[in-house]
Design an enzyme around this catalytic site. Structure first.
Site, PDB file in Angstrom:
ATOM      1  CG  ASP A 128       7.445  10.989   4.961  1.00 56.42           C
ATOM      2  OD1 ASP A 128       8.354  10.363   4.365  1.00 56.42           O
ATOM      3  OD2 ASP A 128       6.691  10.459   5.805  1.00 56.42           O
ATOM      4  CG  HIS A 142       8.706   6.797   6.052  1.00 57.90           C
ATOM      5  ND1 HIS A 142       7.665   7.687   6.009  1.00 57.90           N
ATOM      6  CD2 HIS A 142       8.163   5.607   6.437  1.00 57.90           C
ATOM      7  CE1 HIS A 142       6.541   7.093   6.362  1.00 57.90           C
ATOM      8  NE2 HIS A 142       6.834   5.806   6.638  1.00 57.90           N
ATOM      9  CB  SER A 191       4.076   4.314   5.675  1.00 59.04           C
ATOM     10  OG  SER A 191       4.103   4.410   7.083  1.00 59.04           O
TER      11      SER A 191
END
Length: 572
Positions: free
Chosen positions: A332, A299, A415
């Site tokens: 992910d 993402h 992230s």
């Protein structure tokens, strides 16, 4: 006729002025003198000066000298001094005969006398007494002392010492010097005696009190002055202010400390700035090898799409352009690569199977675009099934992670960054947080950390990264069945029909070979309870294709044990 004048007695009348050459024979009463040992004058009253005795002429007794009885007076007449005032024919006071109000004789300064204690020489014979006056006369109205008695002391004082009268024909100095006249101007000085002990003790106490009070006043004034000066110096100072400071120390820290871990891991952490046609964002990644491969979240790079731009900034400040090597939305994870960059610092990969709850960890990233941010915490839980994504609505962007939970603060921008252990080895990839504003699923948002962060175990990340680098895509382990997502009971139920109306259990798939049927409810995987279909997917994807699983199923109210070998499917 006396006209009120006082009756006068001849024995105390004033002497009358005599003509020159005339010899006056005094009455018998006047020619009598006190006997030997008596004083030649009566005490004087207050305010009267005491006149010294007249010195007689050679061979003649002087005035005030006692003549023994039976001794005839010398033929020479007595020499009388001239009175101070002329006689008063009326005999009235103060110039007449003396009365009780008669004035005292005038006081005259005495002549100079030698030093105290020196005997005065005798006056010349036949001369007049000192100061030109006759010897002291008796007080008016007083009775002379009887013969043989000493004259009383003047006003209570000690009687005057009197030398014995000289014998006829004997020189006056044979028996000692005559009595000296009283000299109030030439008396020996008297030393004042010291104060009594009581007065000295009071003076000492008073002195001590004065000293104590003085010291207290000095201390008070000094304190006030010092306080005012200190306050002034504190506000204004007298020079440039310089505070004490510790000396420079070595930058090296123990390897197990947070500072030591950060120092070892930061050189291998990068910040990614991604921009595309419709979105942009910031994330974190870490270097996998010296060839420039960098692992991050899917993402993070997704906004770049197929024609976007990715810029990598290293911890030292150098930047480089990067390209996407491969990515997988189900895990992910994504891999990007930089080219023509030297001095890369790959991080060491750990083993997530060795991690235990409570182990210390450090998270590194760029929360809110704040690069090289280090936070610390512990492993709060293991094998926490989470799902992230789902913004597209068709489920194609949902990731299923059997995650490591940590309380190390993780925020948007962290992230894709590494979660390292106490030896600076990567044990997870920071991917999601539990947001206070989102109580349903683990969606990435702009909310801050509440102490619930989740990381993809490094064992899963390593396998997916290797596949993405080697094949450009990752494989997913599968059991070959379609699950009923609307089932609300406990466990994962196999649907009655598959997608597009096909069978729910794939023919010759892993489930079909294990004997699974539509309607079966899977309650355990390798002995671990399963409560939902998402949780079953997480458990399956935590393994590799061809791994063996032991399942517990419920069919017709009865539990059964089955074993299957996981198949593989190409990832998106």
């Amino acid at each position: 006729m006396d006209e009120g004048r006082p009756t006068k007695a001849k024995w105390w009348s004033r002497p009358r002025q005599e003509s020159p050459g005339t010899t006056h024979q005094p009455p018998a009463a006047e020619t009598e003198r006190p006997a030997a040992g008596q004083t030649g004058a009566f005490p004087q009253g207050p305010g009267q000066a005491e006149a010294g005795p007249a010195v007689p002429a050679q061979g003649t007794p002087g005035p005030g000298t006692t003549v023994p009885a039976g001794v005839a007076q010398p033929a020479q007449a007595e020499q009388r001094p001239r009175p101070l005032h002329d006689p008063d024919p009326y005999s009235t006071p103060p110039y007449g005969e003396p009365g009780p109000w008669a004035p005292a004789p005038p006081v005259q300064h005495p002549a100079a006398t030698p030093a105290h204690g020196t005997t005065l020489p005798a006056a010349p014979q036949g001369g007049t007494p000192p100061h030109g006056t006759q010897g002291p006369a008796p007080l008016h109205g007083t009775t002379p002392p009887p013969p043989g008695a000493a004259a009383p002391a003047p006003y209570g004082g000690a009687p005057h010492a009197q030398a014995p009268a000289p014998q006829p024909g004997q020189p006056q100095g044979a028996q000692g010097a005559p009595r000296q006249p009283y000299d109030p101007w030439n008396q020996p000085l008297q030393q004042i005696s010291s104060l009594p002990p009581e007065t000295r003790e009071k003076q000492r106490k008073r002195a001590r009190r004065l000293v104590v009070v003085g010291v207290a006043l000095i201390a008070l004034v000094s304190g006030l002055i010092g306080g005012a000066l200190g306050s002034y110096l504190e506000r204004n100072g007298v020079d440039e202010i310089e505070f004490p400071q510790a000396d420079a120390e070595s930058a090296d820290r123990p390897r197990g400390s947070v500072a030591g871990i950060a120092a070892a891991a930061l050189p291998g952490v990068v910040t990614l700035h991604v921009s595309g046609d419709s979105a942009q964002g910031t994330g974190t990644g870490f270097v996998l090898d010296g060839k420039g491969h960098i692992l991050t979240n899917n993402h993070v790079v997704e906004p770049a799409g197929t024609g976007g731009e990715i810029t990598v900034t290293f911890s030292g400040g150098d930047t480089a352009e990067a390209e996407v090597i491969g990515r997988d939305s189900g895990y992910d994870l994504a891999v990007v690569k930089v080219s023509h960059v030297r001095g890369l610092k790959p991080l060491t990969l750990g083993n997530s199977e060795n991690v235990q709850v409570g182990d210390p960890v450090v998270a590194i990233g760029a929360p809110f675009d704040l690069a090289n941010t280090v936070t610390s915490g512990i492993i709060s839980a293991k094998e926490r099934p989470i799902t992230a994504g789902g913004e597209k609505g068709d489920g194609s962007d949902i990731s299923y992670v059997d995650a490591l939970q940590t309380d190390a603060p993780i925020n948007p921008g962290n992230s894709g960054g590494p979660l390292v252990d106490s030896k600076a080895r990567v044990i997870g990839i920071n991917s999601a947080i539990r947001s206070a504003g989102d109580g349903s699923d683990m969606k990435g948002g702009q909310a801050g950390s509440i102490g619930l962060g989740f990381a993809i175990p490094i064992n899963q990340g390593k396998r997916v990264a290797e596949e993405l680098i080697n094949f450009g895509k990752a494989t997913h382990p599968v059991i070959g069945v379609t699950l009923d997502t609307d089932f609300t009971g406990d466990g994962a139920r196999i649907a009655d029909k598959g997608k597009d109306g096909g069978p729910a259990v794939n023919t010759n798939g892993p489930g079909d070979k294990a004997g699974l049927k539509p309607g079966d409810v899977i309650t355990e995987v390798d002995g671990a309870p399963v409560h939902s279909s998402d949780e079953l997917i997480v458990k399956v994807r935590a393994h590799r294709p061809k791994d063996r699983l032991d399942l517990t199923i419920e069919r017709g109210g009865r539990d059964r044990e089955v074993t299957l070998v996981l198949g593989s499917a190409d990832g998106d």
